[in-house]
Design a protein around this motif. Structure first.
Motif, PDB file in Angstrom:
ATOM      1  N   GLU A  84      38.467  31.217  50.236  1.00  0.00           N
ATOM      2  CA  GLU A  84      39.224  31.738  49.094  1.00  0.00           C
ATOM      3  C   GLU A  84      38.707  33.102  48.655  1.00  0.00           C
ATOM      4  O   GLU A  84      39.491  34.013  48.390  1.00  0.00           O
ATOM      5  CB  GLU A  84      39.180  30.750  47.926  1.00  0.00           C
ATOM      6  N   VAL A  85      37.389  33.257  48.583  1.00  0.00           N
ATOM      7  CA  VAL A  85      36.821  34.550  48.187  1.00  0.00           C
ATOM      8  C   VAL A  85      37.222  35.627  49.183  1.00  0.00           C
ATOM      9  O   VAL A  85      37.587  36.748  48.803  1.00  0.00           O
ATOM     10  CB  VAL A  85      35.286  34.456  48.064  1.00  0.00           C
ATOM     11  N   ASP A  86      37.179  35.295  50.467  1.00  0.00           N
ATOM     12  CA  ASP A  86      37.506  36.279  51.496  1.00  0.00           C
ATOM     13  C   ASP A  86      38.968  36.717  51.393  1.00  0.00           C
ATOM     14  O   ASP A  86      39.282  37.911  51.471  1.00  0.00           O
ATOM     15  CB  ASP A  86      37.236  35.695  52.882  1.00  0.00           C
ATOM     16  N   LEU A  87      39.883  35.758  51.185  1.00  0.00           N
ATOM     17  CA  LEU A  87      41.303  36.084  51.156  1.00  0.00           C
ATOM     18  C   LEU A  87      41.741  36.714  49.839  1.00  0.00           C
ATOM     19  O   LEU A  87      42.368  37.769  49.817  1.00  0.00           O
ATOM     20  CB  LEU A  87      42.140  34.824  51.421  1.00  0.00           C
ATOM     21  N   ILE A  88      41.406  36.063  48.734  1.00  0.00           N
ATOM     22  CA  ILE A  88      41.940  36.500  47.446  1.00  0.00           C
ATOM     23  C   ILE A  88      41.367  37.846  47.030  1.00  0.00           C
ATOM     24  O   ILE A  88      41.996  38.599  46.279  1.00  0.00           O
ATOM     25  CB  ILE A  88      41.658  35.434  46.354  1.00  0.00           C
ATOM     26  N   SER A  89      40.182  38.203  47.535  1.00  0.00           N
ATOM     27  CA  SER A  89      39.605  39.504  47.197  1.00  0.00           C
ATOM     28  C   SER A  89      40.329  40.644  47.890  1.00  0.00           C
ATOM     29  O   SER A  89      40.186  41.804  47.507  1.00  0.00           O
ATOM     30  CB  SER A  89      38.114  39.535  47.566  1.00  0.00           C
ATOM     31  N   ARG A  90      41.121  40.329  48.916  1.00  0.00           N
ATOM     32  CA  ARG A  90      41.842  41.363  49.665  1.00  0.00           C
ATOM     33  C   ARG A  90      43.344  41.361  49.379  1.00  0.00           C
ATOM     34  O   ARG A  90      44.082  42.136  49.961  1.00  0.00           O
ATOM     35  CB  ARG A  90      41.596  41.175  51.164  1.00  0.00           C
ATOM     36  N   ILE A  91      43.801  40.462  48.499  1.00  0.00           N
ATOM     37  CA  ILE A  91      45.225  40.342  48.200  1.00  0.00           C
ATOM     38  C   ILE A  91      45.494  40.842  46.787  1.00  0.00           C
ATOM     39  O   ILE A  91      44.850  40.393  45.840  1.00  0.00           O
ATOM     40  CB  ILE A  91      45.701  38.882  48.343  1.00  0.00           C
ATOM     41  N   GLN A  92      46.435  41.753  46.669  1.00  0.00           N
ATOM     42  CA  GLN A  92      46.830  42.267  45.358  1.00  0.00           C
ATOM     43  C   GLN A  92      48.348  42.302  45.274  1.00  0.00           C
ATOM     44  O   GLN A  92      49.013  43.029  46.016  1.00  0.00           O
ATOM     45  CB  GLN A  92      46.251  43.674  45.143  1.00  0.00           C
ATOM     46  N   HIS A  93      48.891  41.492  44.360  1.00  0.00           N
ATOM     47  CA  HIS A  93      50.342  41.437  44.178  1.00  0.00           C
ATOM     48  C   HIS A  93      50.614  40.863  42.785  1.00  0.00           C
ATOM     49  O   HIS A  93      49.868  40.010  42.307  1.00  0.00           O
ATOM     50  CB  HIS A  93      50.978  40.552  45.259  1.00  0.00           C
ATOM     51  N   PRO A  94      51.693  41.316  42.125  1.00  0.00           N
ATOM     52  CA  PRO A  94      51.987  40.817  40.772  1.00  0.00           C
ATOM     53  C   PRO A  94      52.202  39.315  40.695  1.00  0.00           C
ATOM     54  O   PRO A  94      52.042  38.732  39.617  1.00  0.00           O
ATOM     55  CB  PRO A  94      53.276  41.573  40.397  1.00  0.00           C
ATOM     56  N   ASN A  95      52.559  38.678  41.806  1.00  0.00           N
ATOM     57  CA  ASN A  95      52.805  37.237  41.790  1.00  0.00           C
ATOM     58  C   ASN A  95      51.738  36.452  42.542  1.00  0.00           C
ATOM     59  O   ASN A  95      51.975  35.316  42.972  1.00  0.00           O
ATOM     60  CB  ASN A  95      54.191  36.944  42.369  1.00  0.00           C
ATOM     61  N   ILE A  96      50.559  37.065  42.688  1.00  0.00           N
ATOM     62  CA  ILE A  96      49.369  36.384  43.212  1.00  0.00           C
ATOM     63  C   ILE A  96      48.287  36.502  42.151  1.00  0.00           C
ATOM     64  O   ILE A  96      48.074  37.573  41.579  1.00  0.00           O
ATOM     65  CB  ILE A  96      48.879  37.028  44.528  1.00  0.00           C
ATOM     66  N   ILE A  97      47.600  35.407  41.878  1.00  0.00           N
ATOM     67  CA  ILE A  97      46.565  35.406  40.836  1.00  0.00           C
ATOM     68  C   ILE A  97      45.516  36.478  41.109  1.00  0.00           C
ATOM     69  O   ILE A  97      45.136  36.712  42.259  1.00  0.00           O
ATOM     70  CB  ILE A  97      45.902  34.000  40.739  1.00  0.00           C
ATOM     71  N   SER A  98      45.066  37.157  40.050  1.00  0.00           N
ATOM     72  CA  SER A  98      44.080  38.229  40.202  1.00  0.00           C
ATOM     73  C   SER A  98      42.665  37.655  40.241  1.00  0.00           C
ATOM     74  O   SER A  98      42.278  36.855  39.384  1.00  0.00           O
ATOM     75  CB  SER A  98      44.187  39.223  39.041  1.00  0.00           C
ATOM     76  N   PHE A  99      41.917  38.092  41.220  1.00  0.00           N
ATOM     77  CA  PHE A  99      40.530  37.659  41.440  1.00  0.00           C
ATOM     78  C   PHE A  99      39.595  38.633  40.728  1.00  0.00           C
ATOM     79  O   PHE A  99      39.699  39.846  40.902  1.00  0.00           O
ATOM     80  CB  PHE A  99      40.262  37.627  42.942  1.00  0.00           C
ATOM     81  N   LEU A 100      38.684  38.099  39.915  1.00  0.00           N
ATOM     82  CA  LEU A 100      37.767  38.949  39.161  1.00  0.00           C
ATOM     83  C   LEU A 100      36.348  38.959  39.713  1.00  0.00           C
ATOM     84  O   LEU A 100      35.625  39.924  39.543  1.00  0.00           O
ATOM     85  CB  LEU A 100      37.727  38.508  37.691  1.00  0.00           C
ATOM     86  N   GLY A 101      35.941  37.897  40.366  1.00  0.00           N
ATOM     87  CA  GLY A 101      34.591  37.859  40.916  1.00  0.00           C
ATOM     88  C   GLY A 101      34.169  36.435  41.238  1.00  0.00           C
ATOM     89  O   GLY A 101      34.931  35.488  41.072  1.00  0.00           O
ATOM     90  N   TYR A 102      32.935  36.295  41.680  1.00  0.00           N
ATOM     91  CA  TYR A 102      32.419  34.969  42.029  1.00  0.00           C
ATOM     92  C   TYR A 102      30.941  34.882  41.710  1.00  0.00           C
ATOM     93  O   TYR A 102      30.289  35.882  41.385  1.00  0.00           O
ATOM     94  CB  TYR A 102      32.665  34.655  43.505  1.00  0.00           C
TER      95      TYR A 102
END
Length: 455
Positions: free
Chosen positions: A201-219
């Motif tokens: 999840e950290v690997d994927l969500i940190s590289r995905i940016q879209h208005p309809n994808i949850i924003s990742f802040l850190g881990y």
């Protein structure tokens, strides 16, 4: 690249100094090289002392009175020195390329090993959260947050701060000193599977940016505990809105269509605009989160995989009962169409307000697909199975269109299901302009409903 070239500067200086026009300098530099490597006859084989008569000959050889020997040595030096210098340069270039071949993965590893112990400040990141922006910084950067900061923000992970619970842990509401809010998913040690999902999840969500994808802040990594920090979605999950205490009362027909459209846009980004494409693999109403304005965002990428890795033996059957496509459940076949099936189930939830799996008896369950399919294609029965909250509050033509889309999405045969892009284009005309679609509502829905029913 410039720092790398600067490291090679001493080598170039040496190279050009060797071939300077000054013959005396050439002789002085080459004499030790030729004496050591190029002229074995000049090295003493035995400790026999040199006589006074032989000394002038030795001095003559070293001072260049025999040009034949010097020319040969000089020619060999011209061949060997560039070869050595070229080899050093080639090896240096190879090392530099290997080091910078995959900067994203190397950055992630470096962050885990160094910043993981001390953490980074959260202030600038949470500043973005308050304005509901989806970007969290430069692509590929991963913020590491101190455990003590998260512990304090969640009141020591108290029960009162819990927003929801999942398979590997709970999600907590976090309030920081600057009054910024975030959601913290705490994954307790659950073995190899939970660790793998966290890293994935950290690997994927940190590289995905879209208005309809949850924003990742850190881990954060703290002992056996893993934590992921997201933007806070104030209206919770679609599951809570539909099946919680409010029973969907806050979701009008148009809001439900907007949520479906937002989720379709998020899926289309994963399937069509990510390289390689991403299969979410666990799309469901509890993983569709809603912000203050009921903008929907897809969350929880622990089970997500990229296209090309879905047939590996290491990928085990995973998902949530009721949303799993039949071909994946029976044969382990996984494609983007598996996400389309899950989206169809979510669409049925929005239409009927029913859970994907409902118990008929202690040992008997029925899926929403099995129950609804015979009635979805019957226009006389369809209005009767719609959620009472929205029943008779939509244009019937729009209801028939949405039902037709849902039927196509949940087809047992994957090839009969549409692409998520086709689903997206089918929903856009059904959502009002102010909610992100192209529909222009000119009169109240009840009147529109009565008019359309006469056609």
């Amino acid at each position: 690249m410039w720092p790398f070239l600067l490291h090679l500067l001493p080598i170039w200086v040496l190279f050009f100094s060797l071939f300077s026009p000054n013959q005396a300098r050439i002789s002085s530099l080459l004499s030790p090289i030729s004496g050591t490597f190029l002229s074995p006859q000049m090295q003493p084989i035995s400790p026999v002392p040199v006589t006074v008569a032989e000394a002038p000959l030795a001095v003559t050889a070293m001072t260049g009175d025999q040009p034949h020997h010097l020319d040969r040595d000089f020619l060999l030096a011209i061949i060997i020195v560039p070869t050595v210098v070229g080899s050093v340069i080639l090896l240096s270039i190879c090392a530099w390329v290997c080091r910078h071949k995959n900067p994203q993965k190397s950055d992630l590893k470096v962050t885990k090993s160094s910043d993981g112990m001390r953490g980074l400040t959260l202030g600038p990141i949470l500043g973005k959260l308050s304005s509901f922006k989806t970007t969290t910084g430069k692509k590929g950067s991963v913020a590491v947050i101190e455990y003590t900061l998260l512990e304090s923000a969640t009141n020591n992970f108290s029960q009162n701060s819990i927003l929801g619970e999942g398979g590997f842990g709970s999600v907590f509401k976090a309030r920081f000193d600057d009054n910024c809010l975030a959601a913290v998913k705490k994954i307790d040690s659950g073995g190899q599977d939970s660790e793998k999902e966290f890293e994935n999840e950290v690997d994927l969500i940190s590289r995905i940016q879209h208005p309809n994808i949850i924003s990742f802040l850190g881990y954060c990594i703290h002992g056996n505990t893993r934590l992921i920090v997201y933007e806070l979605m104030h209206n919770g999950s679609l599951e809570t809105q539909l099946h919680g205490p409010s029973r969907g009362s806050a979701l009008s027909w148009h809001l439900r269509m907007k949520i479906a459209l937002d989720a379709a846009r998020g899926l289309e980004y994963l399937h069509e605009h990510c390289t390689p494409p991403v299969i979410h693999r666990d799309l469901k109403s509890s993983n569709i989160l809603l912000d203050t304005n009921f903008n929907a965002k897809i969350a929880d990428f622990g089970l997500a995989i990229t296209v090309g890795n879905q047939n590996k033996n290491s990928i085990k059957l995973s998902g949530t009962l009721g949303y799993v496509a039949p071909e994946y459940l029976l044969d382990g076949k996984l494609t983007e169409k598996s996400d389309v099936y899950a989206f169809g189930v979510v669409l049925l939830e929005l239409l009927m307000g029913r859970k994907p799996i409902e118990k008929l008896a202690p040992s008997q369950c029925q899926s929403i697909v099995t129950w609804a399919m015979p009635q979805l294609t019957d226009r006389s029965k369809l209005p009767n199975i719609i959620d009472p909250v929205i029943r008779n509050k939509m244009d019937l033509k729009h209801l028939y269109q949405v039902a037709a889309v849902a039927v196509l999405c949940v087809q047992p045969e994957p090839s009969y299901r549409p692409l998520i892009t086709d689903v997206l284009h089918s929903l856009i005309p059904l959502v009002p302009v102010e909610l992100g679609g192209t529909l222009r509502v000119t009169e109240p829905m009840p009147h529109s409903c009565s008019k359309s029913s006469t056609h």
